[in-house]
Design a protein around this motif. Structure first.
Motif, PDB file in Angstrom:
ATOM      1  N   ALA A  50      71.719  43.299  42.010  1.00 47.29           N
ATOM      2  CA  ALA A  50      70.962  43.475  43.256  1.00 47.29           C
ATOM      3  C   ALA A  50      70.272  44.838  43.290  1.00 47.29           C
ATOM      4  CB  ALA A  50      71.882  43.311  44.457  1.00 47.29           C
ATOM      5  N   LYS A  51      70.966  45.888  42.839  1.00 47.89           N
ATOM      6  CA  LYS A  51      70.349  47.223  42.802  1.00 47.89           C
ATOM      7  C   LYS A  51      69.164  47.254  41.841  1.00 47.89           C
ATOM      8  CE  LYS A  51      74.576  49.742  43.940  1.00 47.89           C
ATOM      9  NZ  LYS A  51      75.604  50.675  43.418  1.00 47.89           N
ATOM     10  N   THR A  52      69.281  46.519  40.747  1.00 48.80           N
ATOM     11  CA  THR A  52      68.182  46.463  39.781  1.00 48.80           C
ATOM     12  C   THR A  52      67.002  45.695  40.357  1.00 48.80           C
ATOM     13  OG1 THR A  52      69.768  46.623  37.968  1.00 48.80           O
ATOM     14  CG2 THR A  52      67.549  45.838  37.408  1.00 48.80           C
ATOM     15  N   LEU A  53      67.267  44.612  41.085  1.00 50.81           N
ATOM     16  CA  LEU A  53      66.188  43.877  41.753  1.00 50.81           C
ATOM     17  C   LEU A  53      65.456  44.788  42.741  1.00 50.81           C
ATOM     18  CD1 LEU A  53      68.027  40.507  42.406  1.00 50.81           C
ATOM     19  CD2 LEU A  53      65.987  40.813  40.961  1.00 50.81           C
ATOM     20  N   LEU A  54      66.217  45.569  43.507  1.00 50.88           N
ATOM     21  CA  LEU A  54      65.614  46.498  44.459  1.00 50.88           C
ATOM     22  C   LEU A  54      64.784  47.550  43.727  1.00 50.88           C
ATOM     23  CD1 LEU A  54      65.226  47.627  47.316  1.00 50.88           C
ATOM     24  CD2 LEU A  54      67.419  48.821  47.045  1.00 50.88           C
ATOM     25  N   ALA A  55      65.345  48.127  42.674  1.00 54.48           N
ATOM     26  CA  ALA A  55      64.623  49.155  41.910  1.00 54.48           C
ATOM     27  C   ALA A  55      63.345  48.589  41.298  1.00 54.48           C
ATOM     28  CB  ALA A  55      65.526  49.724  40.809  1.00 54.48           C
ATOM     29  N   GLN A  56      63.428  47.383  40.756  1.00 52.28           N
ATOM     30  CA  GLN A  56      62.230  46.777  40.169  1.00 52.28           C
ATOM     31  C   GLN A  56      61.209  46.454  41.257  1.00 52.28           C
ATOM     32  OE1 GLN A  56      62.789  43.198  37.808  1.00 52.28           O
ATOM     33  NE2 GLN A  56      60.935  43.650  36.639  1.00 52.28           N
ATOM     34  N   GLY A  57      61.684  46.026  42.411  1.00 52.71           N
ATOM     35  CA  GLY A  57      60.773  45.794  43.533  1.00 52.71           C
ATOM     36  C   GLY A  57      60.047  47.070  43.928  1.00 52.71           C
ATOM     37  N   GLN A  58      60.782  48.175  43.990  1.00 50.37           N
ATOM     38  CA  GLN A  58      60.162  49.466  44.316  1.00 50.37           C
ATOM     39  C   GLN A  58      59.147  49.859  43.260  1.00 50.37           C
ATOM     40  OE1 GLN A  58      63.930  51.488  44.600  1.00 50.37           O
ATOM     41  NE2 GLN A  58      63.939  51.402  46.852  1.00 50.37           N
ATOM     42  N   SER A  59      59.483  49.604  42.009  1.00 49.89           N
ATOM     43  CA  SER A  59      58.565  49.904  40.912  1.00 49.89           C
ATOM     44  C   SER A  59      57.301  49.053  41.011  1.00 49.89           C
ATOM     45  CB  SER A  59      59.263  49.648  39.568  1.00 49.89           C
ATOM     46  OG  SER A  59      58.363  49.787  38.495  1.00 49.89           O
ATOM     47  N   LEU A  60      57.477  47.770  41.258  1.00 55.57           N
ATOM     48  CA  LEU A  60      56.320  46.874  41.388  1.00 55.57           C
ATOM     49  C   LEU A  60      55.434  47.290  42.555  1.00 55.57           C
ATOM     50  CD1 LEU A  60      58.228  43.562  40.680  1.00 55.57           C
ATOM     51  CD2 LEU A  60      56.298  44.419  39.314  1.00 55.57           C
ATOM     52  N   ALA A  61      56.050  47.687  43.664  1.00 54.86           N
ATOM     53  CA  ALA A  61      55.271  48.140  44.825  1.00 54.86           C
ATOM     54  C   ALA A  61      54.451  49.381  44.474  1.00 54.86           C
ATOM     55  CB  ALA A  61      56.194  48.410  46.009  1.00 54.86           C
ATOM     56  N   LYS A  62      55.053  50.310  43.745  1.00 55.68           N
ATOM     57  CA  LYS A  62      54.333  51.524  43.334  1.00 55.68           C
ATOM     58  C   LYS A  62      53.180  51.196  42.391  1.00 55.68           C
ATOM     59  CE  LYS A  62      58.065  54.786  43.964  1.00 55.68           C
ATOM     60  NZ  LYS A  62      59.138  55.546  43.347  1.00 55.68           N
ATOM     61  N   ARG A  63      53.324  50.096  41.664  1.00 50.13           N
ATOM     62  CA  ARG A  63      52.272  49.675  40.728  1.00 50.13           C
ATOM     63  C   ARG A  63      51.311  48.678  41.373  1.00 50.13           C
ATOM     64  NH1 ARG A  63      55.248  47.190  36.171  1.00 50.13           N
ATOM     65  NH2 ARG A  63      57.120  47.229  37.441  1.00 50.13           N
ATOM     66  N   ASN A  64      51.368  48.580  42.714  1.00 49.29           N
ATOM     67  CA  ASN A  64      50.491  47.715  43.507  1.00 49.29           C
ATOM     68  C   ASN A  64      50.610  46.235  43.168  1.00 49.29           C
ATOM     69  OD1 ASN A  64      49.335  49.674  45.229  1.00 49.29           O
ATOM     70  ND2 ASN A  64      48.081  50.377  43.505  1.00 49.29           N
ATOM     71  N   LYS A  65      51.797  45.818  42.777  1.00 52.08           N
ATOM     72  CA  LYS A  65      52.071  44.398  42.542  1.00 52.08           C
ATOM     73  C   LYS A  65      52.933  43.916  43.708  1.00 52.08           C
ATOM     74  CE  LYS A  65      51.713  44.853  37.553  1.00 52.08           C
ATOM     75  NZ  LYS A  65      52.359  44.617  36.253  1.00 52.08           N
ATOM     76  N   LYS A  66      52.284  43.861  44.870  1.00 47.75           N
ATOM     77  CA  LYS A  66      53.000  43.637  46.123  1.00 47.75           C
ATOM     78  C   LYS A  66      53.670  42.269  46.219  1.00 47.75           C
ATOM     79  CE  LYS A  66      50.162  46.980  48.555  1.00 47.75           C
ATOM     80  NZ  LYS A  66      51.092  48.075  48.580  1.00 47.75           N
ATOM     81  N   ARG A  67      53.020  41.248  45.745  1.00 41.52           N
ATOM     82  CA  ARG A  67      53.616  39.907  45.820  1.00 41.52           C
ATOM     83  C   ARG A  67      54.902  39.843  44.994  1.00 41.52           C
ATOM     84  NH1 ARG A  67      51.552  34.554  46.979  1.00 41.52           N
ATOM     85  NH2 ARG A  67      52.726  33.020  45.793  1.00 41.52           N
ATOM     86  N   SER A  68      54.835  40.345  43.787  1.00 37.10           N
ATOM     87  CA  SER A  68      56.025  40.360  42.932  1.00 37.10           C
ATOM     88  C   SER A  68      57.104  41.261  43.519  1.00 37.10           C
ATOM     89  CB  SER A  68      55.667  40.834  41.520  1.00 37.10           C
ATOM     90  OG  SER A  68      54.798  39.913  40.896  1.00 37.10           O
ATOM     91  N   ALA A  69      56.687  42.385  44.085  1.00 37.62           N
ATOM     92  CA  ALA A  69      57.641  43.300  44.721  1.00 37.62           C
ATOM     93  C   ALA A  69      58.354  42.608  45.872  1.00 37.62           C
ATOM     94  CB  ALA A  69      56.925  44.555  45.217  1.00 37.62           C
TER      95      ALA A  69
END
Length: 182
Positions: free
Chosen positions: A132-151
């Motif tokens: 779950a922590k990794t999913l959250l971290a990857q979501g934060q990473s995707l958001a920073k990379r402007n991949k909002k849907r995936s985030a």
């Protein structure tokens, strides 16, 4: 553990000082002789480097964080502990999110590669909280990379897992992150 406690309180300078002192003591005063002791040393040193990655990212020093992420990875690999490989891969993903690309050609610049490797390691040992922590971290990473849907998808998955595990503060963090990208 004390350094990680100070980190959780956002006292980055105190956390860094304690963790750096722990690392210094570990590297200068402990001389493992048996294979078992060498593995234990690598395991403990990996944990310190992993914590230092978070501290250096917290004070916006991604190059220092990179150095510790690489060391965490190397120690995790030597120790052979799957959970440490998960931590080290997630740390590499977190740092590469900040750096944009790997400063070392021997390391993949694909941020998601490291999150996927972390997920795989945590799934092997059924470490659901770390998944779950990794999913959250990857979501934060995707958001920073402007991949909002995936985030948003990663945040949703993290929120569901955190809730199921009773980690309500983390579930709320994932929910808040999701609302920020809508």
């Amino acid at each position: 553990n004390e350094g990680q406690m100070w980190f959780s309180l956002k006292s980055f300078d105190k956390a860094r000082a304690i963790l750096e002192e722990s690392l210094h003591i570990s590297e200068t005063e402990y001389h493992p002789e048996t294979d078992r002791d060498k593995i234990s040393f690598a395991d403990n040193t990996c944990e310190i480097h992993h914590a230092l990655v978070s501290v250096y990212l917290g004070i916006n020093q991604p190059q220092e964080a990179w150095e510790h992420a690489v060391k965490a990875y190397n120690h995790a690999e030597f120790s052979g502990r799957i959970v440490r490989m998960g931590y080290a891969n997630r740390a590499l993903g977190d740092v590469l999110t900040q750096l944009g690309e790997s400063p070392d050609p021997d390391y993949n610049s694909d941020v998601d590669y490291y999150y996927d490797q972390a997920m795989s390691a945590f799934k092997q040992v059924k470490a659901e909280g770390e998944i779950a922590k990794t999913l959250l971290a990857q979501g934060q990473s995707l958001a920073k990379r402007n991949k909002k849907r995936s985030a948003g998808h990663k945040y949703q998955q993290a929120m569901v897992m955190f809730t199921r595990l009773g980690m309500m503060d983390s579930a709320a963090e994932a929910a808040e992150a999701q609302t920020q990208i809508i």
